[in-house]
Design a protein around this motif. Structure first.
Motif, short mmCIF file in Angstrom:
data_model
loop_
_atom_site.label_atom_id
_atom_site.label_comp_id
_atom_site.label_asym_id
_atom_site.label_seq_id
_atom_site.Cartn_x
_atom_site.Cartn_y
_atom_site.Cartn_z
N ASP A 8 0.98 -1.36 0.39
CA ASP A 8 0.01 -0.13 0.17
C ASP A 8 1.26 1.63 -0.05
O ASP A 8 0.33 2.53 0.21
N SER A 9 2.35 1.51 0.10
CA SER A 9 3.22 1.94 -0.16
C SER A 9 3.48 3.38 1.54
O SER A 9 3.40 3.55 1.09
N ALA A 10 2.97 2.54 2.12
CA ALA A 10 3.30 2.81 2.93
C ALA A 10 4.40 2.05 4.87
O ALA A 10 4.87 0.51 3.67
N PRO A 11 5.05 2.49 4.98
CA PRO A 11 5.54 1.72 5.98
C PRO A 11 6.29 0.87 6.73
O PRO A 11 5.16 0.54 6.53
N ALA A 12 6.06 -0.55 6.00
CA ALA A 12 6.77 -1.26 6.11
C ALA A 12 7.78 -1.92 7.59
O ALA A 12 7.56 -3.19 7.94
N VAL A 13 8.31 -0.81 8.54
CA VAL A 13 9.29 -1.97 8.86
C VAL A 13 9.32 -0.96 10.21
O VAL A 13 8.89 0.16 10.85
N VAL A 14 9.27 -1.54 11.14
CA VAL A 14 9.59 -1.41 13.10
C VAL A 14 10.67 -1.13 13.91
O VAL A 14 11.18 -1.71 13.45
N ASN A 15 10.69 0.34 14.40
CA ASN A 15 12.12 -0.19 15.36
C ASN A 15 11.72 0.35 16.27
O ASN A 15 10.53 0.81 17.07
N THR A 16 12.24 0.39 17.75
CA THR A 16 11.55 0.69 18.99
C THR A 16 12.59 1.83 19.27
O THR A 16 13.63 1.96 19.93
N PHE A 17 13.05 2.92 18.55
CA PHE A 17 13.41 4.00 18.64
C PHE A 17 12.98 4.75 17.28
O PHE A 17 12.94 4.32 15.76
N GLY A 18 13.38 6.36 17.06
CA GLY A 18 13.25 6.89 16.75
C GLY A 18 12.51 8.19 16.48
O GLY A 18 13.26 8.95 17.59
N SER A 19 11.32 9.18 15.99
CA SER A 19 11.36 11.04 15.90
C SER A 19 9.54 10.47 15.86
O SER A 19 9.13 10.02 15.45
N GLY A 20 9.49 11.76 16.59
CA GLY A 20 7.97 11.86 16.57
C GLY A 20 7.30 11.12 17.03
O GLY A 20 7.44 10.25 17.62
N PRO A 21 5.29 10.87 16.71
CA PRO A 21 4.51 10.64 17.61
C PRO A 21 5.28 9.00 17.04
O PRO A 21 5.71 8.48 16.64
N VAL A 22 4.50 8.41 18.79
CA VAL A 22 4.79 6.87 18.22
C VAL A 22 3.76 6.31 17.22
O VAL A 22 2.77 6.54 17.45
N ALA A 23 3.68 5.42 17.08
CA ALA A 23 2.86 4.43 16.26
C ALA A 23 2.26 3.49 16.67
O ALA A 23 0.76 3.37 17.14
#
Length: 316
Positions: free
Chosen positions: A59-74
């Motif tokens: 669906d051209s949506a992000p497919a990778v999950v990390n337990t670090f990042g920036s901005g609001p959490v998924a």
């Protein structure tokens, strides 16, 4: 080995971090077939997670999950015995390996460790640490962070030749500057507002491949591309630790300004940092947030290091 049980308690622990805290309704992040999968460093169970554009689903949506990042959490990584021991003689793990499928919950009630320095009290907001997804509790609108008494932002640019297919930018030559995450790029057929998310391969900041924030693009090879970003200078009296993913605030700074890479100086201290906005800010007192407020709230008292119940539902 030191990890074997050597004592027994009269009362068992209420849970393990990442467990469901109730049978209330829960929901998961919507993803296409084959997504979501853990990023290159894996994903830690019982932590908050962010999605990455390093890969896209159908669906051209992000497919990778990390337990670090920036901005609001998924969302949050629930414990369902999905950790896998990969180290010789390892006794336990809470890590889901890179490339393995993982479910991210965006609603529900969970047990999570209070990784903050202060007790978690009922109805406090839960904050997710950008560096490792750990949780802490504090009143609404009080993220942790660092400050500088003499911070400034200078506009910076780069220029290079490349092509974009889908969400992957391939840089074939660099004409000026260095390519950093957070750079906003422009050129013929480049979608307006496209930002570089991360480097995938090649020379750091130079020739190689990069993921970009807007998928579904088709930019021909040899296209001249220009980039803009900012350089944050941290000086004067510095308290706390600055880091990648921090949101920087202060007079004259756009609300979404984020640190994407440290350029010079000791880790987290005085020095220079790349930011994703090229707004010019003269020397001033600036603040960075090292964690982000989530929609989850605390539903049980917990000292630092203890488990606490959290809920995404307004009434718990």
């Amino acid at each position: 080995m030191s990890g074997f049980q050597t004592q027994a308690a009269y009362n068992p622990a209420p849970a393990v971090e990442g467990d469901f805290a109730s049978t209330n309704p829960r929901t998961t992040v919507l993803a296409a077939a084959g997504a979501l999968v853990c990023g290159a460093l894996g994903a830690a169970i019982g932590r908050f997670a962010w999605l990455s554009y390093n890969q896209l689903d159908s669906d051209s949506a992000p497919a990778v999950v990390n337990t670090f990042g920036s901005g609001p959490v998924a969302g949050f990584i629930h414990r369902e015995q999905q950790g896998l021991m990969e180290v010789y003689l390892q006794e336990s793990t809470m890590l889901v390996p890179a490339g393995f499928p993982v479910t991210v919950f965006n609603e529900g009630d969970f047990w999570v460790k209070n990784s903050g320095p202060t007790p978690a009290q009922y109805d406090m907001k839960v904050y997710a640490n950008y560096a490792d997804g750990t949780a802490s509790a504090a009143p609404t609108g009080t993220p942790n962070g660092a400050t500088t008494s003499a911070g400034s932002i200078a506009a910076a640019t780069n220029a290079f030749t490349g092509a974009i297919v889908g969400n992957v930018l391939t840089v074939s030559a660099v004409g000026a500057g260095t390519i950093y995450p957070g750079t906003t790029i422009s050129g013929v057929n480049v979608a307006a507002g496209t930002k570089i998310v991360s480097q995938l391969s090649g020379t750091p900041g130079g020739i190689g491949t990069y993921s970009v924030s807007i998928p579904g693009q088709n930019v021909a090879a040899g296209t001249a591309i220009a980039g803009t970003y900012g350089v944050l200078s941290v000086g004067g009296v510095v308290t706390g630790v600055f880091g990648v993913g921090d949101t920087v605030t202060g007079a004259g700074i756009a609300a979404t300004t984020m640190i994407t890479q440290q350029l010079t100086g000791p880790a987290g201290g005085a020095g220079t940092y790349a930011v994703d906005v090229n707004t010019v800010v003269n020397a001033a007192a600036l603040t960075s947030a090292t964690n982000v407020e989530t929609k989850w709230r605390v539903r049980s008292f917990a000292q630092p290091g203890e488990l606490m119940k959290i809920t995404s539902w307004p009434q718990g």
